[in-house]
Enzyme design. Structure first.
Site, PDB file in Angstrom:
ATOM      1  N   LYS A 186      88.805 -23.301   7.746  1.00  0.00           N
ATOM      2  CA  LYS A 186      87.487 -23.668   7.046  1.00  0.00           C
ATOM      3  C   LYS A 186      87.218 -24.944   6.977  1.00  0.00           C
ATOM      4  O   LYS A 186      87.795 -26.297   6.380  1.00  0.00           O
ATOM      5  CB  LYS A 186      87.560 -23.964   4.852  1.00  0.00           C
ATOM      6  CG  LYS A 186      85.941 -23.397   4.619  1.00  0.00           C
ATOM      7  CD  LYS A 186      85.168 -24.390   4.117  1.00  0.00           C
ATOM      8  CE  LYS A 186      85.284 -25.860   3.011  1.00  0.00           C
ATOM      9  NZ  LYS A 186      84.622 -26.991   3.448  1.00  0.00           N
ATOM     10  N   GLU A 262      97.740 -33.133   3.426  1.00  0.00           N
ATOM     11  CA  GLU A 262      97.782 -34.591   4.004  1.00  0.00           C
ATOM     12  C   GLU A 262      96.143 -35.170   3.555  1.00  0.00           C
ATOM     13  O   GLU A 262      95.406 -34.927   3.906  1.00  0.00           O
ATOM     14  CB  GLU A 262      97.775 -34.658   5.869  1.00  0.00           C
ATOM     15  CG  GLU A 262      99.107 -33.894   6.173  1.00  0.00           C
ATOM     16  CD  GLU A 262      98.305 -34.044   8.315  1.00  0.00           C
ATOM     17  OE1 GLU A 262      99.162 -33.338   8.461  1.00  0.00           O
ATOM     18  OE2 GLU A 262      97.197 -34.332   8.130  1.00  0.00           O
ATOM     19  N   CYS A 296      91.928 -42.120   8.361  1.00  0.00           N
ATOM     20  CA  CYS A 296      93.100 -41.618   7.153  1.00  0.00           C
ATOM     21  C   CYS A 296      93.851 -42.433   7.238  1.00  0.00           C
ATOM     22  O   CYS A 296      94.622 -43.197   6.431  1.00  0.00           O
ATOM     23  CB  CYS A 296      93.950 -40.039   7.083  1.00  0.00           C
ATOM     24  SG  CYS A 296      95.019 -39.737   8.731  1.00  0.00           S
ATOM     25  N   GLU A 397      90.470 -46.089  -1.439  1.00  0.00           N
ATOM     26  CA  GLU A 397      90.102 -45.938  -0.148  1.00  0.00           C
ATOM     27  C   GLU A 397      88.796 -45.460   0.204  1.00  0.00           C
ATOM     28  O   GLU A 397      87.553 -44.875  -0.862  1.00  0.00           O
ATOM     29  CB  GLU A 397      90.483 -45.023   0.304  1.00  0.00           C
ATOM     30  CG  GLU A 397      91.047 -43.657   1.231  1.00  0.00           C
ATOM     31  CD  GLU A 397      90.567 -42.742   1.714  1.00  0.00           C
ATOM     32  OE1 GLU A 397      90.425 -41.576   1.458  1.00  0.00           O
ATOM     33  OE2 GLU A 397      91.634 -42.288   2.815  1.00  0.00           O
TER      34      GLU A 397
HETATM   35  P1  NAD Z   1      87.155 -33.751   1.186  1.00  0.00           P
HETATM   36  O1  NAD Z   1      88.837 -33.959   0.721  1.00  0.00           O
HETATM   37  O2  NAD Z   1      85.958 -34.581   0.423  1.00  0.00           O
HETATM   38  O3  NAD Z   1      86.869 -32.314   2.090  1.00  0.00           O
HETATM   39  C1  NAD Z   1      87.750 -31.856   2.745  1.00  0.00           C
HETATM   40  C2  NAD Z   1      88.298 -29.945   3.225  1.00  0.00           C
HETATM   41  O4  NAD Z   1      87.923 -29.505   1.492  1.00  0.00           O
HETATM   42  C3  NAD Z   1      86.572 -29.805   3.457  1.00  0.00           C
HETATM   43  O5  NAD Z   1      86.664 -28.894   4.398  1.00  0.00           O
HETATM   44  C4  NAD Z   1      85.804 -29.745   1.906  1.00  0.00           C
HETATM   45  O6  NAD Z   1      84.637 -29.263   1.993  1.00  0.00           O
HETATM   46  C5  NAD Z   1      87.161 -28.188   1.488  1.00  0.00           C
HETATM   47  N1  NAD Z   1      86.417 -29.054  -0.092  1.00  0.00           N
HETATM   48  C6  NAD Z   1      86.846 -29.477  -1.444  1.00  0.00           C
HETATM   49  N2  NAD Z   1      86.212 -29.361  -2.332  1.00  0.00           N
HETATM   50  C7  NAD Z   1      87.009 -28.635  -2.218  1.00  0.00           C
HETATM   51  C8  NAD Z   1      88.144 -27.733  -3.093  1.00  0.00           C
HETATM   52  N3  NAD Z   1      87.529 -27.708  -4.644  1.00  0.00           N
HETATM   53  N4  NAD Z   1      88.500 -26.032  -2.777  1.00  0.00           N
HETATM   54  C9  NAD Z   1      88.196 -26.215  -1.695  1.00  0.00           C
HETATM   55  N5  NAD Z   1      88.026 -26.483  -0.706  1.00  0.00           N
HETATM   56  C10 NAD Z   1      87.300 -28.324  -0.342  1.00  0.00           C
HETATM   57  O7  NAD Z   1      87.286 -34.947   2.905  1.00  0.00           O
HETATM   58  P2  NAD Z   1      86.421 -35.762   3.235  1.00  0.00           P
HETATM   59  O8  NAD Z   1      85.448 -36.326   2.582  1.00  0.00           O
HETATM   60  O9  NAD Z   1      85.984 -34.472   4.631  1.00  0.00           O
HETATM   61  O10 NAD Z   1      87.489 -36.752   4.405  1.00  0.00           O
HETATM   62  C11 NAD Z   1      88.179 -37.839   4.453  1.00  0.00           C
HETATM   63  C12 NAD Z   1      89.224 -37.421   3.540  1.00  0.00           C
HETATM   64  O11 NAD Z   1      89.776 -37.003   3.906  1.00  0.00           O
HETATM   65  C13 NAD Z   1      89.543 -38.834   3.228  1.00  0.00           C
HETATM   66  O12 NAD Z   1      90.240 -38.758   1.928  1.00  0.00           O
HETATM   67  C14 NAD Z   1      90.825 -39.233   4.367  1.00  0.00           C
HETATM   68  O13 NAD Z   1      92.067 -40.068   4.276  1.00  0.00           O
HETATM   69  C15 NAD Z   1      91.626 -37.847   4.282  1.00  0.00           C
HETATM   70  N6  NAD Z   1      92.357 -37.627   5.183  1.00  0.00           N
HETATM   71  C16 NAD Z   1      93.477 -37.769   5.388  1.00  0.00           C
HETATM   72  C17 NAD Z   1      94.534 -37.348   6.827  1.00  0.00           C
HETATM   73  C18 NAD Z   1      95.499 -37.558   6.447  1.00  0.00           C
HETATM   74  O14 NAD Z   1      96.274 -36.792   7.804  1.00  0.00           O
HETATM   75  N7  NAD Z   1      96.479 -38.184   5.476  1.00  0.00           N
HETATM   76  C19 NAD Z   1      93.045 -37.079   7.673  1.00  0.00           C
HETATM   77  C20 NAD Z   1      92.266 -37.249   7.624  1.00  0.00           C
HETATM   78  C21 NAD Z   1      91.354 -37.263   7.244  1.00  0.00           C
HETATM   79  O1  6OD Z   2      97.979 -37.527  14.830  1.00  0.00           O
HETATM   80  C1  6OD Z   2      97.681 -36.441  14.011  1.00  0.00           C
HETATM   81  O2  6OD Z   2      98.610 -35.282  13.731  1.00  0.00           O
HETATM   82  C2  6OD Z   2      97.002 -36.990  12.449  1.00  0.00           C
HETATM   83  N1  6OD Z   2      97.072 -35.995  12.011  1.00  0.00           N
HETATM   84  C3  6OD Z   2      96.260 -37.725  12.522  1.00  0.00           C
HETATM   85  C4  6OD Z   2      95.284 -37.787  11.609  1.00  0.00           C
HETATM   86  C5  6OD Z   2      94.075 -38.698  11.009  1.00  0.00           C
HETATM   87  C6  6OD Z   2      93.357 -38.893   9.868  1.00  0.00           C
HETATM   88  O3  6OD Z   2      92.669 -38.640  10.048  1.00  0.00           O
END
Ligand code: NAD
Ligand code: 6OD
Length: 493
Positions: A186, A262, A296, A397
């Site tokens: 998704k 993550e 992230c 964040e």
């Molecule tokens: P988000 O949590 O808003 O959405 C992520 C995904 O989850 C989307 O596909 C969304 O449609 C889906 N989603 C939302 N609510 C849901 C629910 N109730 N059930 C199932 N699916 C649901 O995140 P975003 O805004 O797309 O991305 C930014 C965030 O992601 C930031 O907080 C960032 O730190 C985090 N992030 C973390 C990592 C990591 O490796 N730790 C990597 C990239 C992004």
């Molecule tokens: O490098 C990766 O494997 C990874 N998961 C990076 C994540 C970046 C977050 O925005």
């Protein structure tokens, strides 16, 4: 319901059992360019029925040709995906850049090559996989032999964010397929295109139908919720916000499904007076502002030892002011827009809050003039000083191109301030003192600590966050642990 062989250039479709389809409910939504607010494509939202079809197709593939395929043949197909992405490099690049607005220079060096590498690394790893064997004595003297059998976990639900769409999706789909699972992906509603396009590659290289499926839509009340609630999904791997992780965890609890999360971060950098200033500035410009701060792992809190504080602030300011906001294809562009107007409003609310909380705005703080691109989600790279460690700007964040710089006097103080956060994803330490580096690194309460670098990735290493930044680790054998089920066979001899 249409089922063309290729995804229509103008529509982001679902990909179920090897065929593209619009949603059974006929629902659709617009995919809007963050660069100028124009319409990129129509996204066809998956209904609950479509998600059910995708999960059933994934289940059928597990017991069908994919499940019975010899390991070598499976890994040949996974490796062929690498070539398939490379052969369509420009299509992936165009799709990713259109959805995100990120500079072509960034996506062509990071997003698309890593999208391919994520299949290669895990296919190679599985080639070298071996099971374990333990001989044991028994009282009757004949003994017993134990051996492990590594099996795919089953149908994996993959929920993705929008910041590095192809990279973060394949970071999960790559090992999942290499381990013999099937997946239902998704993508984020903001970035539906590259996940859909990958379906063409799967068909082109001969991955059997049902192994890789894509359902488009939002989270609650849409494809994200339908997928994570579906009892036919054996495990859920999610990248996104911590609060979303909490919602998904509740769904995963039903049926006690395994999760790998993550999540968000509020990552610190510690800059010691003995650092190489050029390296620290170059690295921090990247860690705070790359991908418009939407990584992230990005740095939002910087702690700088007092003797070099003023100099560091001045040089980071100069570096931030050198960044050029511009169209993705322009070779001088170093900063794209945020992902959406909605996210722009969120980041701007923190810019306003910082001022209200008494920050000194070193640079930025607003929206740049972008002329014909003014309808885009542009934002200025921003640096603050002077906030208290308790301020919301330093606790929450933001996920934008902004950071706060705090001076410190002792190593202990810096470590303590850096670790004082509910998150625990990543940090960077800048010092030329080797002993200090090894002393401080292990004390950081994070999943990933870089010394004198940032986002330097060896895909065999554990990746993930502690505290509210995640559950579990992926990468190398850690991915294998999540994407496989281990059985022990004990043979009495
Ligand atoms: P988000 O949590 O808003 O959405 C992520 C995904 O989850 C989307 O596909 C969304 O449609 C889906 N989603 C939302 N609510 C849901 C629910 N109730 N059930 C199932 N699916 C649901 O995140 P975003 O805004 O797309 O991305 C930014 C965030 O992601 C930031 O907080 C960032 O730190 C985090 N992030 C973390 C990592 C990591 O490796 N730790 C990597 C990239 C992004
Ligand atoms: O490098 C990766 O494997 C990874 N998961 C990076 C994540 C970046 C977050 O925005």
């Amino acid at each position: 319901m249409a089922s063309p062989e290729k995804s229509d250039n103008h529509d982001a479709m679902n990909f179920v059992n090897g065929e593209y389809r619009i949603g059974k409910s006929g629902k659709k939504f617009n995919n809007i360019s963050p660069v100028n607010g124009s319409l990129i494509s129509i996204v066809h939202e998956a209904s609950e029925d479509d998600v059910d079809d995708a999960v059933k197709a994934a289940r059928a593939a597990l017991t069908g040709s994919w499940g019975t395929m010899q390991l070598a043949e499976r890994l040949k197909l996974v490796t062929a995906i690498v070539g398939g992405i490379q052969a369509r490099f420009n299509d992936f690049l165009d799709a990713e850049v259109a959805d995100t607005g990120k500079p072509v220079s960034l996506a062509s060096h990071l997003d698309i090559p890593r999208g391919a590498a994520n299949f290669e690394v895990f296919a190679d790893m599985m080639k070298n996989h071996h099971d374990e064997c333990f001989r044991m004595p028994t009282p009757d003297g004949t003994g017993a032999l134990n051996y492990t059998v590594t099996k795919p976990k089953g149908v994996i639900g993959i929920i993705c964010p929008w910041n590095l769409p192809l990279l973060l999706m394949t970071w999960k789909a790559g090992p999942a397929l290499a381990c013999g699972n099937t997946v239902v992906v998704k993508p984020s509603e903001e970035t539906p295109s590259t996940a859909a396009l990958l379906g063409e590659v799967m068909n082109d290289v001969g991955v059997p139908p049902g192994v890789y499926n894509v359902v488009q839509g939002m989270g609650p009340g849409s494809a994200g919720e339908f997928l994570t609630k579906h009892p036919g999904v054996d495990a859920i791997t999610f990248t996104g916000e911590t609060r979303t992780g909490e919602a998904i965890l509740q769904n995963a609890a039903v049926g006690v499904r395994d999760v790998s999360f993550e999540l968000g971060g509020k990552n610190p950098a510690i800059v010691f007076a003995d650092c190489d200033m050029d390296k620290a500035i170059e690295g921090t410009i990247r860690s705070a502002f790359a991908n418009c701060g939407q990584v992230c792992l990005g740095t939002e809190r910087i702690y700088v030892e007092r003797p070099i504080f003023e100099k560091f602030v001045g040089r980071l300011k100069a570096g931030a002011e050198d960044l050029i906001c511009g169209a993705p294809e322009d070779s001088t562009t170093s900063l794209g827009p945020l992902i959406s107007k909605e996210h722009q409003a969120k980041v701007l609310s923190y810019y306003a809050l910082a001022k209200k909380e008494g920050a000194t705005v070193v640079t930025g703080g607003g929206v740049p003039e972008m002329n014909e691109m003014n309808e885009g989600a542009w934002i200025e790279p921003t640096i603050w000083t002077g906030l208290s460690e308790n301020s919301a700007v330093l606790r929450e964040e933001i996920f934008g191109p902004c950071c706060h710089i705090t001076p410190f006097d002792t190593e202990e103080e810096a470590i303590s301030m850096a670790n004082d956060t509910p998150y625990g994803l990543a940090c960077s330490i800048w010092t030329e003192d080797l002993t200090r580096a090894h002393r401080v690194g292990p004390q950081m309460a994070v999943g990933i600590c870089w010394i004198n670098s940032w986002f330097l990735r060896d895909l065999r290493t554990p990746f993930g966050g502690s505290k509210q930044s995640g559950i579990g680790r992926e990468g190398g054998t850690y991915s294998m642990e999540f994407y496989t089920e281990l059985s022990n066979v004990c043979v009495k001899l």
